[in-house]
Design an enzyme around this catalytic site. Sequence first.
Site, PDB file in Angstrom:
ATOM      1  N   THR A 159       0.841  -1.189   0.000  1.00 21.44           N
ATOM      2  CA  THR A 159       0.000   0.000   0.000  1.00 21.44           C
ATOM      3  C   THR A 159       0.878   1.240   0.000  1.00 21.44           C
ATOM      4  OG1 THR A 159      -1.866  -1.057   1.122  1.00 21.44           O
ATOM      5  CG2 THR A 159      -1.729   1.334   1.278  1.00 21.44           C
TER       6      THR A 159
ATOM      7  N   PHE B 137       1.209   5.138   0.758  1.00 19.50           N
ATOM      8  CA  PHE B 137       0.662   6.196   1.596  1.00 19.50           C
ATOM      9  C   PHE B 137       1.270   7.531   1.176  1.00 19.50           C
ATOM     10  CE2 PHE B 137       0.170   2.361   4.011  1.00 19.50           C
ATOM     11  CZ  PHE B 137      -0.955   2.534   4.795  1.00 19.50           C
TER      12      PHE B 137
END
Length: 318
Positions: A173, A175
Amino acid sequence: MIIGVMGPEGSYSERAAKLWIQKNSLKDAEFRYFGDIEDAFLAAVKGNADVSVIPVENSIEGSVGVTLDLLLENEAVIIGEIVVKIEHCLLSKGGPDKIRVILSHPQGLAQCRHFLKRHFPEAELRSTGSTSHAARLAGEFEEMAAIASPEAAERYGLKILLSNIQDRKENHTRFIIIRAGQKTSSEQTMDAAGVEGKSIPEPCRREEPEFHPETSREKVSHSACKTSLIVYLEKDRPGALYELLGAFAKRGINLTKIESRPSKKELGDYYFYIDFEGCTSDALIKGALEDIKSKAGTKSKANTLKVLGSYPAFRNFV
C-alpha cells in the site's frame, strides 16, 4: 510535530508514519489517531495535525477512491510518500472453529476475498474504520476474528491464527503525507508549485539506499522526485486526452500513474489523476504544465489543473 493517522494503535497507517519519521530523522513526533481516512485527512487540512499519513493506492485493490476525492475537494499539499508491505493475519482470541464474524477495513476484506470464501464461507464479514479497529473489537468475543497486522495482534492480545492470508503474495500500500495548502486559483496553484519559479513545499533530494531494521527485508531510498496533479478535460472535445499525454511524451517525461475519477456531475465526465517523474522546479516540467494548462477544460469548473505537490519518490530495494 503532530502526525495524523488512521487508528487505533497497530494500524498500517501507523506503520507507514513510523517509516516516514525514521526516513526523515524526525524527533518528538506525536501520533494523533482518527477513526477513518476522511477524519485523518481533514485533521491536516484543518490544522488539527501538522501532517497526515493517508493510504492512496494498493497493489491488489487499486486506488482508494475516498482519498482521491479528498485531494480534489480540499486544499492539501503532498510532501512525501511511503510504501508499506501489507501482511494480513487472521487474529482472534479463540480458535478457527469458533469464528462466526470476521472484521476488517473494507480494503482488508477485499484483499483477502478468495481466502475468506475458501476457508470461512459462512462467516459474517463486517467492515470497520481500520484494520487495527477490527483487532480491538475482535478482542471482545472469541467468535470474532480480525484481518489485521502482526502489530495489532500484539497490541490487543490476540492470537495469530494464520499469517499472510492476502490473495496475492505481493501486497503493498502506498501512503501519501499531506499538509494543509492554501485556497488558490488554478494559476496560483501552479505558481505555488514552482511553475513560476517559486519554491515548492518540500524540495526533492537524492539519497543513497539504506536498510530499515524495522521492516527487516526492505531497503528504501528517495532516489527521484515525483509530482502529482489533477486535470479536468471536457468530455466533448475530441483528442483531449491524447493531447494531454502528448505534453508529457514529447518531453520524455515518464508517467508513473494515470487514472480517471468521475466528476460526480454527469455520466462520462471525469477528472484525471496523474503522477509523473520530475519536479515542478525543473524547466522541462514547467513547460509541460503550461502546455497542459492550455488544454485543460474550462467548463465552469474550479481547479481544472491542480498541482498537488512535488516530493521525494519512494523506492524499494528487495
